[in-house]
Design a protein around this motif. Sequence first.
Motif, PDB file in Angstrom:
ATOM      1  N   HIS A  84      25.237  31.956  30.907  1.00  0.00           N
ATOM      2  CA  HIS A  84      25.551  32.723  32.096  1.00  0.00           C
ATOM      3  C   HIS A  84      26.300  31.865  33.108  1.00  0.00           C
ATOM      4  CE1 HIS A  84      21.946  30.727  33.609  1.00  0.00           C
ATOM      5  NE2 HIS A  84      22.433  30.963  34.800  1.00  0.00           N
ATOM      6  N   THR A  85      27.120  32.495  33.913  1.00  0.00           N
ATOM      7  CA  THR A  85      27.797  31.804  35.000  1.00  0.00           C
ATOM      8  C   THR A  85      27.323  32.450  36.287  1.00  0.00           C
ATOM      9  OG1 THR A  85      29.701  31.712  33.548  1.00  0.00           O
ATOM     10  CG2 THR A  85      30.062  31.058  35.814  1.00  0.00           C
ATOM     11  N   HIS A  86      27.073  31.613  37.259  1.00  0.00           N
ATOM     12  CA  HIS A  86      26.435  32.095  38.458  1.00  0.00           C
ATOM     13  C   HIS A  86      27.322  31.748  39.648  1.00  0.00           C
ATOM     14  CE1 HIS A  86      23.845  31.204  41.900  1.00  0.00           C
ATOM     15  NE2 HIS A  86      23.134  32.225  41.489  1.00  0.00           N
ATOM     16  N   SER A  87      27.399  32.625  40.644  1.00  0.00           N
ATOM     17  CA  SER A  87      28.192  32.278  41.815  1.00  0.00           C
ATOM     18  C   SER A  87      27.667  33.013  43.042  1.00  0.00           C
ATOM     19  CB  SER A  87      29.653  32.653  41.565  1.00  0.00           C
ATOM     20  OG  SER A  87      30.418  32.383  42.706  1.00  0.00           O
ATOM     21  N   ARG A  88      27.629  32.311  44.162  1.00  0.00           N
ATOM     22  CA  ARG A  88      27.259  32.999  45.401  1.00  0.00           C
ATOM     23  C   ARG A  88      28.548  33.373  46.113  1.00  0.00           C
ATOM     24  NH1 ARG A  88      22.302  31.408  49.188  1.00  0.00           N
ATOM     25  NH2 ARG A  88      21.326  32.277  47.332  1.00  0.00           N
ATOM     26  N   VAL A  89      28.706  34.648  46.410  1.00  0.00           N
ATOM     27  CA  VAL A  89      29.951  35.071  47.050  1.00  0.00           C
ATOM     28  C   VAL A  89      29.664  35.736  48.383  1.00  0.00           C
ATOM     29  CG1 VAL A  89      31.267  35.363  44.921  1.00  0.00           C
ATOM     30  CG2 VAL A  89      29.904  37.257  45.770  1.00  0.00           C
ATOM     31  N   PHE A 111      34.024  39.450  36.977  1.00  0.00           N
ATOM     32  CA  PHE A 111      33.305  38.400  37.702  1.00  0.00           C
ATOM     33  C   PHE A 111      34.300  37.466  38.394  1.00  0.00           C
ATOM     34  CE2 PHE A 111      31.599  34.102  37.794  1.00  0.00           C
ATOM     35  CZ  PHE A 111      30.328  34.258  38.310  1.00  0.00           C
ATOM     36  N   ASN A 112      35.317  37.031  37.639  1.00  0.00           N
ATOM     37  CA  ASN A 112      36.298  36.111  38.212  1.00  0.00           C
ATOM     38  C   ASN A 112      37.081  36.742  39.350  1.00  0.00           C
ATOM     39  OD1 ASN A 112      35.593  34.085  36.491  1.00  0.00           O
ATOM     40  ND2 ASN A 112      37.268  34.431  35.051  1.00  0.00           N
ATOM     41  N   SER A 113      37.329  38.047  39.228  1.00  0.00           N
ATOM     42  CA  SER A 113      38.130  38.672  40.282  1.00  0.00           C
ATOM     43  C   SER A 113      37.316  38.738  41.575  1.00  0.00           C
ATOM     44  CB  SER A 113      38.623  40.059  39.859  1.00  0.00           C
ATOM     45  OG  SER A 113      37.556  40.971  39.889  1.00  0.00           O
ATOM     46  N   ILE A 114      36.007  38.591  41.479  1.00  0.00           N
ATOM     47  CA  ILE A 114      35.178  38.564  42.681  1.00  0.00           C
ATOM     48  C   ILE A 114      34.870  37.133  43.093  1.00  0.00           C
ATOM     49  CG2 ILE A 114      32.946  39.254  43.647  1.00  0.00           C
ATOM     50  CD1 ILE A 114      32.979  41.586  41.628  1.00  0.00           C
ATOM     51  N   ALA A 115      34.608  36.269  42.109  1.00  0.00           N
ATOM     52  CA  ALA A 115      34.113  34.927  42.431  1.00  0.00           C
ATOM     53  C   ALA A 115      35.181  33.838  42.358  1.00  0.00           C
ATOM     54  CB  ALA A 115      32.964  34.568  41.492  1.00  0.00           C
ATOM     55  N   GLY A 116      36.416  34.179  42.035  1.00  0.00           N
ATOM     56  CA  GLY A 116      37.408  33.140  41.790  1.00  0.00           C
ATOM     57  C   GLY A 116      37.217  32.713  40.352  1.00  0.00           C
ATOM     58  N   HIS A 117      38.086  31.789  39.859  1.00  0.00           N
ATOM     59  CA  HIS A 117      38.014  31.524  38.433  1.00  0.00           C
ATOM     60  C   HIS A 117      36.860  30.607  38.080  1.00  0.00           C
ATOM     61  CE1 HIS A 117      39.481  31.809  34.448  1.00  0.00           C
ATOM     62  NE2 HIS A 117      39.311  30.517  34.312  1.00  0.00           N
ATOM     63  N   LYS A 118      35.784  31.185  37.555  1.00  0.00           N
ATOM     64  CA  LYS A 118      34.631  30.355  37.200  1.00  0.00           C
ATOM     65  C   LYS A 118      34.232  30.559  35.744  1.00  0.00           C
ATOM     66  CE  LYS A 118      32.721  29.032  41.426  1.00  0.00           C
ATOM     67  NZ  LYS A 118      32.452  29.925  42.543  1.00  0.00           N
ATOM     68  N   ALA A 119      34.316  31.806  35.280  1.00  0.00           N
ATOM     69  CA  ALA A 119      33.842  32.096  33.932  1.00  0.00           C
ATOM     70  C   ALA A 119      35.018  32.152  32.977  1.00  0.00           C
ATOM     71  CB  ALA A 119      33.100  33.421  33.911  1.00  0.00           C
ATOM     72  N   GLU A 120      34.794  31.736  31.759  1.00  0.00           N
ATOM     73  CA  GLU A 120      35.848  31.767  30.761  1.00  0.00           C
ATOM     74  C   GLU A 120      36.073  33.201  30.276  1.00  0.00           C
ATOM     75  OE1 GLU A 120      36.961  29.065  26.950  1.00  0.00           O
ATOM     76  OE2 GLU A 120      35.868  28.341  28.685  1.00  0.00           O
ATOM     77  N   ALA A 174      39.950  45.558  35.497  1.00  0.00           N
ATOM     78  CA  ALA A 174      39.557  44.232  36.000  1.00  0.00           C
ATOM     79  C   ALA A 174      40.707  43.246  35.924  1.00  0.00           C
ATOM     80  CB  ALA A 174      38.360  43.710  35.222  1.00  0.00           C
ATOM     81  N   ALA A 175      41.516  43.366  34.873  1.00  0.00           N
ATOM     82  CA  ALA A 175      42.601  42.415  34.679  1.00  0.00           C
ATOM     83  C   ALA A 175      43.603  42.465  35.835  1.00  0.00           C
ATOM     84  CB  ALA A 175      43.303  42.680  33.357  1.00  0.00           C
ATOM     85  N   HIS A 176      43.715  43.604  36.504  1.00  0.00           N
ATOM     86  CA  HIS A 176      44.639  43.702  37.636  1.00  0.00           C
ATOM     87  C   HIS A 176      43.883  43.820  38.961  1.00  0.00           C
ATOM     88  CE1 HIS A 176      47.316  45.673  34.401  1.00  0.00           C
ATOM     89  NE2 HIS A 176      47.327  44.369  34.310  1.00  0.00           N
ATOM     90  N   GLY A 177      42.587  43.604  38.925  1.00  0.00           N
ATOM     91  CA  GLY A 177      41.793  43.696  40.144  1.00  0.00           C
ATOM     92  C   GLY A 177      41.693  45.113  40.693  1.00  0.00           C
ATOM     93  N   ARG A 178      42.039  46.115  39.881  1.00  0.00           N
ATOM     94  CA  ARG A 178      42.004  47.487  40.395  1.00  0.00           C
ATOM     95  C   ARG A 178      40.593  48.061  40.357  1.00  0.00           C
ATOM     96  NH1 ARG A 178      46.946  49.946  38.482  1.00  0.00           N
ATOM     97  NH2 ARG A 178      45.846  51.895  38.210  1.00  0.00           N
ATOM     98  N   GLY A 179      40.184  48.703  41.441  1.00  0.00           N
ATOM     99  CA  GLY A 179      38.883  49.360  41.492  1.00  0.00           C
ATOM    100  C   GLY A 179      37.749  48.416  41.871  1.00  0.00           C
ATOM    101  N   VAL A 180      38.073  47.127  42.016  1.00  0.00           N
ATOM    102  CA  VAL A 180      37.005  46.160  42.284  1.00  0.00           C
ATOM    103  C   VAL A 180      36.398  46.373  43.673  1.00  0.00           C
ATOM    104  CG1 VAL A 180      36.440  43.710  42.423  1.00  0.00           C
ATOM    105  CG2 VAL A 180      38.073  44.509  40.728  1.00  0.00           C
ATOM    106  N   LYS A 181      37.280  46.697  44.627  1.00  0.00           N
ATOM    107  CA  LYS A 181      36.802  46.903  45.995  1.00  0.00           C
ATOM    108  C   LYS A 181      35.838  48.089  46.047  1.00  0.00           C
ATOM    109  CE  LYS A 181      38.702  47.143  50.655  1.00  0.00           C
ATOM    110  NZ  LYS A 181      38.584  48.570  50.996  1.00  0.00           N
ATOM    111  N   GLU A 182      36.228  49.182  45.421  1.00  0.00           N
ATOM    112  CA  GLU A 182      35.366  50.373  45.400  1.00  0.00           C
ATOM    113  C   GLU A 182      34.045  50.050  44.724  1.00  0.00           C
ATOM    114  OE1 GLU A 182      38.436  50.134  44.538  1.00  0.00           O
ATOM    115  OE2 GLU A 182      39.630  51.722  45.427  1.00  0.00           O
ATOM    116  N   LEU A 183      34.138  49.286  43.633  1.00  0.00           N
ATOM    117  CA  LEU A 183      32.924  48.933  42.890  1.00  0.00           C
ATOM    118  C   LEU A 183      31.945  48.197  43.810  1.00  0.00           C
ATOM    119  CD1 LEU A 183      31.902  48.921  39.825  1.00  0.00           C
ATOM    120  CD2 LEU A 183      32.468  46.503  39.902  1.00  0.00           C
ATOM    121  N   LEU A 184      32.482  47.242  44.589  1.00  0.00           N
ATOM    122  CA  LEU A 184      31.618  46.467  45.483  1.00  0.00           C
ATOM    123  C   LEU A 184      31.008  47.359  46.563  1.00  0.00           C
ATOM    124  CD1 LEU A 184      33.674  43.177  45.726  1.00  0.00           C
ATOM    125  CD2 LEU A 184      31.362  43.428  44.814  1.00  0.00           C
ATOM    126  N   GLU A 185      31.830  48.289  47.062  1.00  0.00           N
ATOM    127  CA  GLU A 185      31.305  49.214  48.085  1.00  0.00           C
ATOM    128  C   GLU A 185      30.112  49.982  47.543  1.00  0.00           C
ATOM    129  OE1 GLU A 185      34.695  51.521  49.203  1.00  0.00           O
ATOM    130  OE2 GLU A 185      35.535  49.845  50.379  1.00  0.00           O
TER     131      GLU A 185
END
Length: 643
Positions: free
Chosen positions: A43-48, A23-32, A149-160
């Motif tokens: 829950h933590t909510h964010s519009r991205v 979540f943080n890797s997509i929304a910036g640091h919001k959730a613990e 997730a910790a290295h932001g790997r695969g996040v772009k593909e996931l979003l696609e």
Amino acid sequence: MSAPKVPTVIFIGQPNSGKSTLFNSIAGHKAETSNFPGTSIKHTHSRVNIEGRLLDIVDLPGTYSLCTTDPAEQIVLTHLFSERPDLVVNVVDASTLSRGLELTLELVELGYPMIVALNMMDVAERKGILVDAPGIEKLLVAPVTPTIAAHGRGVKELLERAFEVLDKGQSLRTLRFAGDVEEKVAEVEHLLPPGFPIIANPRFTAIKLIETAGHACGDFLGEVEPGLKETVDRVRRAIEERRGAPAYEVISAERHHQAMKLFEETGRVLHGKRMTWDKKVDAVLMHPVLGYVILAAVFLAFFFIIFKVGSPLESLLLEPFNKLKEALAARLGDGLLFFLAEGLIQGVGGGVAIVLPYFLPLLFLMSALEDLGYLARAGFLLDAFMHRIGLHGKSISPFILGFGCNVPAIVSTRILESQRDRVLTSILIPFIPCSARTTIVLALVAFYLGPLWAMGFYAANILVVAAIGWVISRFIKEPSPGLILEIPSLKAPRLVSILRKTWLQVHSFIKFAWPLLIGGSLVLSLLSYFRADRWINDILAPLVVKGLGLPHELGVTLVFGFLRKELSLIMMLQALGVDYQNLLTAISREQIIVFTVFISFFIPCLSTFVILWKEIGKKWAFVSAGLSIGIALVLSWTVRLIL
Ligand SMILES: Nc1nc2c(ncn2[C@@H]2O[C@H](COP(=O)(O)OP(=O)(O)OP(=O)(O)O)[C@@H](O)[C@H]2O)c(=O)[nH]1
Ligand SMILES: [Mg+2]
């Protein structure tokens, strides 16, 4: 033309699978985030905005299944059932795949559009677990993307892939249970009366009715009318007779079987790698004897490091503030203006020079230990101890959080199932030395009597917590059944994550605590300018001077300390009219100890009291406050007698 609706995407998965990190890797640091199951409790909510397209993303607490009585997990059900997301992102820990898949299969039963993030691929690889993502994808007919997730790997593909499903829709494949069970599910499904509150689809609703007899899934199944209840009960009995186990167990065994099959078809464990380095390390860290030696050593080192960093910084940083005060005294004489200026300098200087030098390294090291996974292991080692005081291991995570700050720790007791455990844990947490109190212990006891004294003080504090727990648990009945504590994998802590977490807490110190510190300091200056502090002190004199053997001036300090712990330290200096470095001219070492004992056990702070009230009710909040006052008085008085 109205704007198109922004799709809602929720992140759901078992505890500690990496949802908040993703979540943080997509929304910036919001959730613990932390390497500790049960970190997110709301829950933590964010519009991205992803390349021009808006998404509402929601990070949810971890959940083991879609049927639960745990209040934190109930939040997940509300989001799923009432708020019906447009897409579910199921985050699965690939290193514990077969277990994680059980929730995945339940989500498939639910039938909402979903994609799977196969997270922790690096950990899985390290453990020698090979996972065939396309294979799982083919069996589930839902997109499966490997991620780290910790290295932001695969996040772009996931979003696609998320957008792909949002745009094109998806039809999941229903995985059927064994014939006899499936038959019974269909029976209930067809007898659902018209107008019955269907969750997602009739089959899912029927399964949940059988699993829970209609009452353990929160209020989502509505009132089950007598006719339907009879049908469900009959079906449950039929399953039970045939399989010789309760119906809910049979269904969960069916799902478990499906998950194992899926895992066998798509995953492989390399046997040569069985004894990986982390297993070897864990064998030492959690060794029944060595484990405790290491635990003690880690905490010892922890204190020494914080103290060695904090105390020289403290002396260095205080200099300019003291100079400023002297200069002002020379100019302003001793009028109201000087009192106000002095109050302001004490408040600001106290924050910069006394609190931050200890607070910062403390938060930093604590976050590092947490992300490494060591705190969870400490929890495992202390599990037996927790049972002794009438709690089970799951309470250890709120306790450990309490060393940082009591407020979130009390909120996190929501992960405990029974109300009894919540109350008992919440009442004990205020006795755990939070970082503000640790700062005081370091600045007073460690600085003036030596770090070993501070450590002894700390150890004694823990023993007192245990004793209080032991006594209270005798009064609040039966301990709840034991629960297996989950130990997350060891992970190399990431500097960014640690810095962010540290900053988040420092930020809240600056925003909420510091203004209080400055305000309190100003109030105290005013009190002493108008000599109002005198009569508060006079009233308290029998207790403070006769009882505790402390200087007459400290009465106000002891009372006001409950606003904010760091304040007591600053107020103490102000009340005694000395600089930090000259403290010993006004008060003896023994008095420092008595004072610290009182401050440590007295009501931790206003925010803790408020949060107790909110979380476990007015009655218990007052019980806790009363206990704190009583224990603080008795202990500090006893310590005085001993010394
Ligand atoms: N090595 C590795 N660590 C990860 C990965 N993803 C997350 N982590 C770490 O795993 C720990 C747990 O991550 P969180 O994001 O807090 O997990 P969560 O699912 O939100 O946990 P709860 O809120 O407790 O349910 C943290 O220490 C993360 O830094 C990954 O892909 N690889
Ligand atoms: Mg989380």
